[in-house]
Design a protein around this motif. Structure first.
Motif, PDB file in Angstrom:
ATOM      1  N   PRO A 103       4.734 -16.912   0.836  1.00 16.94           N
ATOM      2  CA  PRO A 103       4.644 -16.506   2.244  1.00 16.94           C
ATOM      3  C   PRO A 103       5.575 -15.330   2.536  1.00 16.94           C
ATOM      4  O   PRO A 103       6.689 -15.270   2.049  1.00 16.94           O
ATOM      5  N   GLY A 104       5.072 -14.383   3.319  1.00 16.88           N
ATOM      6  CA  GLY A 104       5.877 -13.223   3.664  1.00 16.88           C
ATOM      7  C   GLY A 104       5.705 -12.051   2.739  1.00 16.88           C
ATOM      8  O   GLY A 104       6.180 -10.957   3.020  1.00 16.88           O
ATOM      9  N   THR A 105       5.030 -12.284   1.606  1.00 13.13           N
ATOM     10  CA  THR A 105       4.787 -11.191   0.669  1.00 13.13           C
ATOM     11  C   THR A 105       3.880 -10.143   1.310  1.00 13.13           C
ATOM     12  O   THR A 105       2.947 -10.469   2.028  1.00 13.13           O
ATOM     13  N   LEU A 106       4.170  -8.889   1.052  1.00  9.44           N
ATOM     14  CA  LEU A 106       3.357  -7.788   1.553  1.00  9.44           C
ATOM     15  C   LEU A 106       2.502  -7.237   0.423  1.00  9.44           C
ATOM     16  O   LEU A 106       3.020  -6.879  -0.630  1.00  9.44           O
ATOM     17  N   LEU A 107       1.204  -7.185   0.651  1.00  8.44           N
ATOM     18  CA  LEU A 107       0.273  -6.701  -0.355  1.00  8.44           C
ATOM     19  C   LEU A 107      -0.401  -5.428   0.122  1.00  8.44           C
ATOM     20  O   LEU A 107      -0.746  -5.301   1.302  1.00  8.44           O
ATOM     21  N   ALA A 108      -0.640  -4.520  -0.794  1.00  8.18           N
ATOM     22  CA  ALA A 108      -1.399  -3.314  -0.469  1.00  8.18           C
ATOM     23  C   ALA A 108      -2.843  -3.676  -0.209  1.00  8.18           C
ATOM     24  O   ALA A 108      -3.365  -4.665  -0.730  1.00  8.18           O
ATOM     25  N   ASN A 109      -3.501  -2.892   0.610  1.00 13.83           N
ATOM     26  CA  ASN A 109      -4.957  -2.953   0.722  1.00 13.83           C
ATOM     27  C   ASN A 109      -5.490  -2.014  -0.351  1.00 13.83           C
ATOM     28  O   ASN A 109      -5.297  -0.806  -0.264  1.00 13.83           O
ATOM     29  N   PRO A 110      -6.149  -2.526  -1.403  1.00 15.27           N
ATOM     30  CA  PRO A 110      -6.543  -1.681  -2.531  1.00 15.27           C
ATOM     31  C   PRO A 110      -7.446  -0.511  -2.161  1.00 15.27           C
ATOM     32  O   PRO A 110      -7.523   0.460  -2.903  1.00 15.27           O
ATOM     33  N   LEU A 111      -8.133  -0.607  -1.006  1.00  9.68           N
ATOM     34  CA  LEU A 111      -9.101   0.425  -0.647  1.00  9.68           C
ATOM     35  C   LEU A 111      -8.684   1.261   0.562  1.00  9.68           C
ATOM     36  O   LEU A 111      -9.412   2.154   0.971  1.00  9.68           O
ATOM     37  N   TYR A 116      -2.008  -2.748   4.972  1.00 14.09           N
ATOM     38  CA  TYR A 116      -1.410  -3.704   4.050  1.00 14.09           C
ATOM     39  C   TYR A 116      -1.626  -5.105   4.601  1.00 14.09           C
ATOM     40  O   TYR A 116      -2.081  -5.285   5.738  1.00 14.09           O
ATOM     41  N   LYS A 117      -1.332  -6.109   3.798  1.00 10.83           N
ATOM     42  CA  LYS A 117      -1.569  -7.497   4.171  1.00 10.83           C
ATOM     43  C   LYS A 117      -0.261  -8.282   4.116  1.00 10.83           C
ATOM     44  O   LYS A 117       0.558  -8.053   3.237  1.00 10.83           O
ATOM     45  N   PRO A 135       2.275   7.180   7.532  1.00  9.63           N
ATOM     46  CA  PRO A 135       0.937   6.591   7.471  1.00  9.63           C
ATOM     47  C   PRO A 135       0.559   5.925   6.151  1.00  9.63           C
ATOM     48  O   PRO A 135      -0.506   5.321   6.054  1.00  9.63           O
ATOM     49  N   PHE A 136       1.421   6.015   5.124  1.00 12.19           N
ATOM     50  CA  PHE A 136       1.047   5.517   3.797  1.00 12.19           C
ATOM     51  C   PHE A 136       1.897   4.312   3.389  1.00 12.19           C
ATOM     52  O   PHE A 136       3.128   4.340   3.514  1.00 12.19           O
ATOM     53  N   PHE A 137       1.251   3.271   2.891  1.00 12.62           N
ATOM     54  CA  PHE A 137       1.976   2.075   2.467  1.00 12.62           C
ATOM     55  C   PHE A 137       2.414   2.209   1.011  1.00 12.62           C
ATOM     56  O   PHE A 137       1.588   2.404   0.116  1.00 12.62           O
ATOM     57  N   ASP A 138       3.713   2.095   0.786  1.00 12.31           N
ATOM     58  CA  ASP A 138       4.283   2.132  -0.564  1.00 12.31           C
ATOM     59  C   ASP A 138       4.285   0.699  -1.102  1.00 12.31           C
ATOM     60  O   ASP A 138       5.104  -0.125  -0.713  1.00 12.31           O
TER      61      ASP A 138
END
Length: 215
Positions: A103-111, A116-117, A135-138
């Motif tokens: 819980p709390g982990t941040l995931l990239a949106n692959p597309l 991010y999630k 504007p870009f998720f690292d």
């Protein structure tokens, strides 16, 4: 860089980034070593140090083993060997299917690099995004950035990844799918006037009679 919006805090969770790489790993390898393709047990990569600074990287493209062979990734082997038994193709991953580990982990949106999630306690996610001057998720740090080079770029939406047994959408034909039994992909076509639902993984009647291919 800007700290991500405190979505997780609203959920009483501690936000933290994750680096879930479904990519060949040349860490601690030597020049010319071979490493497994984590998405396909029939392929491997070579490792090399292009700048001579000790930073080993995988080859740009994977190499396929000859027909009837698979890549044995055991440290003492790391070579293509004859396929025997049924348990030779395991522990694969798909770079397009990032999984919540906590819980709390941040995931990239692959597309979509602007999205991010945030992982919830039940394993589901909430979608949110970067905006404004950042504007870009690292995906490696969990921060929004001005730098487009930090975007998650391991997922190729036009490649069919056969990592776990089950149905996989055909990105080039929205009326078809594959049944994956790693590393085998068996093609199927939906009945007439039906399309394949990539979210629920079954064929269904399309209200409009049309569908859109990913690729």
């Amino acid at each position: 860089m800007q700290l991500l919006p405190v979505v997780a805090a609203l959920l009483l969770l501690e936000a933290r980034s994750t680096v879930q790489l479904c990519a060949p790993d040349c860490t601690a390898m030597s020049e010319g070593d071979k490493v497994r393709d984590p998405t396909n047990c029939l392929r491997y990569y070579y490792c090399s140090d292009p700048e001579g600074n000790g930073d080993m990287v995988p080859s740009s493209d994977p190499i396929s083993c000859p027909t009837g062979l698979y890549f044995n990734a055991a440290e003492s082997v790391r070579e293509c060997e004859v396929i025997s038994g049924t348990q030779y193709c395991t522990d694969l991953c798909s770079p397009c299917a990032l999984v919540c580990e906590a819980p709390g982990t941040l995931l990239a949106n692959p597309l979509d690099c602007s999205q991010y999630k945030v992982c919830l306690e039940d394993g589901s996610t909430i979608d949110t995004g970067c905006s404004g001057n950042f504007p870009f998720f690292d995906y490696q740090t969990g921060f929004c950035s001005k730098d487009p080079s930090v975007c998650y770029d391991l997922c190729d939406p036009c490649e069919v990844y056969c990592a776990t047994e089950g149905k996989v959408p055909d990105p080039r034909d929205c009326r078809s799918y594959y049944y994956c039994d790693p590393p085998v992909l068996a093609p199927f076509t939906c009945p007439e006037n039906e399309v394949f639902n990539p979210d629920h993984l079954f064929c269904e009647v399309s209200a409009s009679g049309n569908c859109t291919n990913t690729c």
